[in-house]
Design a protein around this motif. Structure first.
Motif, mmCIF file in Angstrom:
data_model
loop_
_atom_site.group_PDB
_atom_site.id
_atom_site.type_symbol
_atom_site.label_atom_id
_atom_site.label_comp_id
_atom_site.label_asym_id
_atom_site.label_seq_id
_atom_site.Cartn_x
_atom_site.Cartn_y
_atom_site.Cartn_z
ATOM 1 N N ASN A 124 -10.307 6.042 -2.796
ATOM 2 C CA ASN A 124 -9.653 6.255 -1.512
ATOM 3 C C ASN A 124 -10.177 7.529 -0.876
ATOM 4 N N ASN B 10 0.828 -1.192 0.000
ATOM 5 C CA ASN B 10 0.000 0.000 0.000
ATOM 6 C C ASN B 10 0.871 1.255 0.000
ATOM 7 N N ASP C 97 -4.029 0.856 -3.068
ATOM 8 C CA ASP C 97 -4.590 0.126 -1.936
ATOM 9 C C ASP C 97 -4.765 -1.322 -2.385
ATOM 10 N N CYS C 98 -4.011 -2.213 -1.796
ATOM 11 C CA CYS C 98 -4.015 -3.603 -2.250
ATOM 12 C C CYS C 98 -5.365 -4.284 -2.064
ATOM 13 N N ASP D 86 -5.668 3.476 3.885
ATOM 14 C CA ASP D 86 -5.979 2.211 3.228
ATOM 15 C C ASP D 86 -7.184 1.556 3.893
#
Length: 404
Positions: free
Chosen positions: A70, A34, A63-64, A107
């Motif tokens: 976001n 991230n 953001d994984c 995140d």
């Protein structure tokens, strides 16, 4: 082909295959991290005066979790960052050289990350270059649906839909066709999150909070004296031009003694005195027709009224009906009325400025007389408060040193 050449050929293909396998294995094992794509994002503008709503570019945050959007915040109140990372101006700004601030992002686990944003004024004088830069800045508004695939999931960017669309319905927003299965046929994809943002349209006109507005101003008030405020609300999205209301005065009734006796602050709605000449006796009341318009005064319009009462000030002195009075009074009669002195006053009747007060300012040796205000507040009454005796020798009251 000679045997040696065949051997070299097979070694080459084997090496190439092995390299592909190792590369694929390495890419598959690389963990997703991230964070922002850069520690510093630099945006360049070609002019010092930047208007509200100007889009400067985008900050990219990975953001994984693959949310596709976001939550951002800016440390500079002049700028805001949308959920897709677009940086735009919240207010007008004069940028002489460079302005730097920080942007925070969170995140899916709530961890905060920070990057720096640097806005530079390159001040290009080439008009063609400026037009190209402006076009490039505007290109981020193009509503394209671009899909990207992370290691384990699809990322769907937010979809923008203007409100108040006309039919026919149902109305397509986007067409998405995607399918992924494992090698054994098992579906391993997680549910995708698609965000649809309804874009505000200017479909509400301003509404005055009351109508009419009632206010008062003392006569002879100085210029720039603010004495009342009008206000209108707008149901469109706050902090946008659709809800940015500005005020103007359309007309004044009566227009005397000056058709511009008052002025209004276009942003706050405060009404101030703009000219000398307020006179309650001649113009006790004014009615203003006021306009409120959104889009900073260039959009939808509504009108209302402000009724202004001019209140009295003590700007008129009492006036005696005569300049000289002759009176007589019997001797030896205490409390006898000597004379009544009526006056007039141009101030508002029954107001403190209109009610007269009297005193004897000339010679009153011996204190034989007093003066009081009559019950109608516009008359002075002189009475005898001591025994009066007529002196034949001098023709005055009281013989001797106490004569008057």
């Amino acid at each position: 082909i000679p045997p040696a050449a065949k051997k070299i050929k097979w070694c080459f293909f084997f090496s190439l295959f092995l390299l592909q396998v190792l590369s694929s294995s390495f890419a598959e094992q690389t963990p997703c991290l991230n964070g922002f794509d850069s520690e510093v994002f630099t945006f360049k503008v070609d002019r010092p005066y930047l208007h509200r709503g100007r889009k400067l570019g985008r900050v990219l945050f990975n953001d994984c979790a693959g949310r596709g959007y976001n939550i951002y915040s800016s440390t500079d109140q002049h700028f805001q960052v949308d959920i897709d990372g677009t940086v735009e101006l919240k207010t007008q700004l004069t940028l002489h050289k460079v302005q730097e601030f920080s942007v925070h992002a969170w995140d899916s686990e709530g961890m905060r990350y920070t990057a720096s944003v640097r806005v530079e004024n390159v001040d290009k004088t080439n008009h063609h270059y400026a037009q190209l830069e402006e076009t490039k800045n505007r290109s981020i508004n193009v509503p394209l649906l671009k899909l990207s695939r992370t290691k384990r999931s699809w990322v769907i960017p937010p979809l923008n839909v203007p409100e108040n669309q006309r039919g026919p319905f149902p109305k397509e927003i986007a067409v998405l066709m995607a399918h992924a299965v494992a090698a054994d046929g098992e579906v391993t994809e997680k549910p995708m999150e698609i965000i649809i943002t309804v874009i505000d349209a200017n479909d509400n006109k301003p509404v005055f909070t009351q109508n009419p507005f009632l206010g008062s101003v003392p006569e002879a008030s100085p210029q720039e004296f603010e004495f009342m405020i009008v206000n209108a609300t707008d149901a469109d999205e706050p902090e946008t031009d659709n809800a940015d209301v500005r005020y103007t005065i359309i007309s004044q009734d009566p227009p005397q003694p000056n058709p511009n006796m008052f002025i209004i602050n276009s942003i706050t709605g405060g009404i101030r005195v703009n000219s000398d000449g307020l006179d309650r006796e001649n113009y006790p009341e004014y009615t203003l027709l006021i306009q409120a318009a959104d889009m900073m005064g260039n959009g939808l319009v509504t009108t209302g009224t402000a009724v202004i009462t001019v209140t009295d000030s003590n700007d008129h002195a009492p006036q005696f009906e005569k300049t000289t009075y002759t009176a007589s009074v019997p001797e030896n009669k205490v409390g006898a009325v000597v004379v009544k002195l009526p006056v007039t006053d141009g101030d508002e009747p029954q107001s403190p400025a209109w009610m007269a007060k009297f005193k004897i300012s000339g010679v009153n040796n011996g204190g034989f007389f007093s003066i009081s205000t009559g019950p109608n507040k516009q008359e002075g009454i002189i009475t005898a408060v001591k025994v009066l005796q007529y002196c034949i020798t001098t023709g005055k009251i009281q013989c001797g040193s106490e004569g008057v």
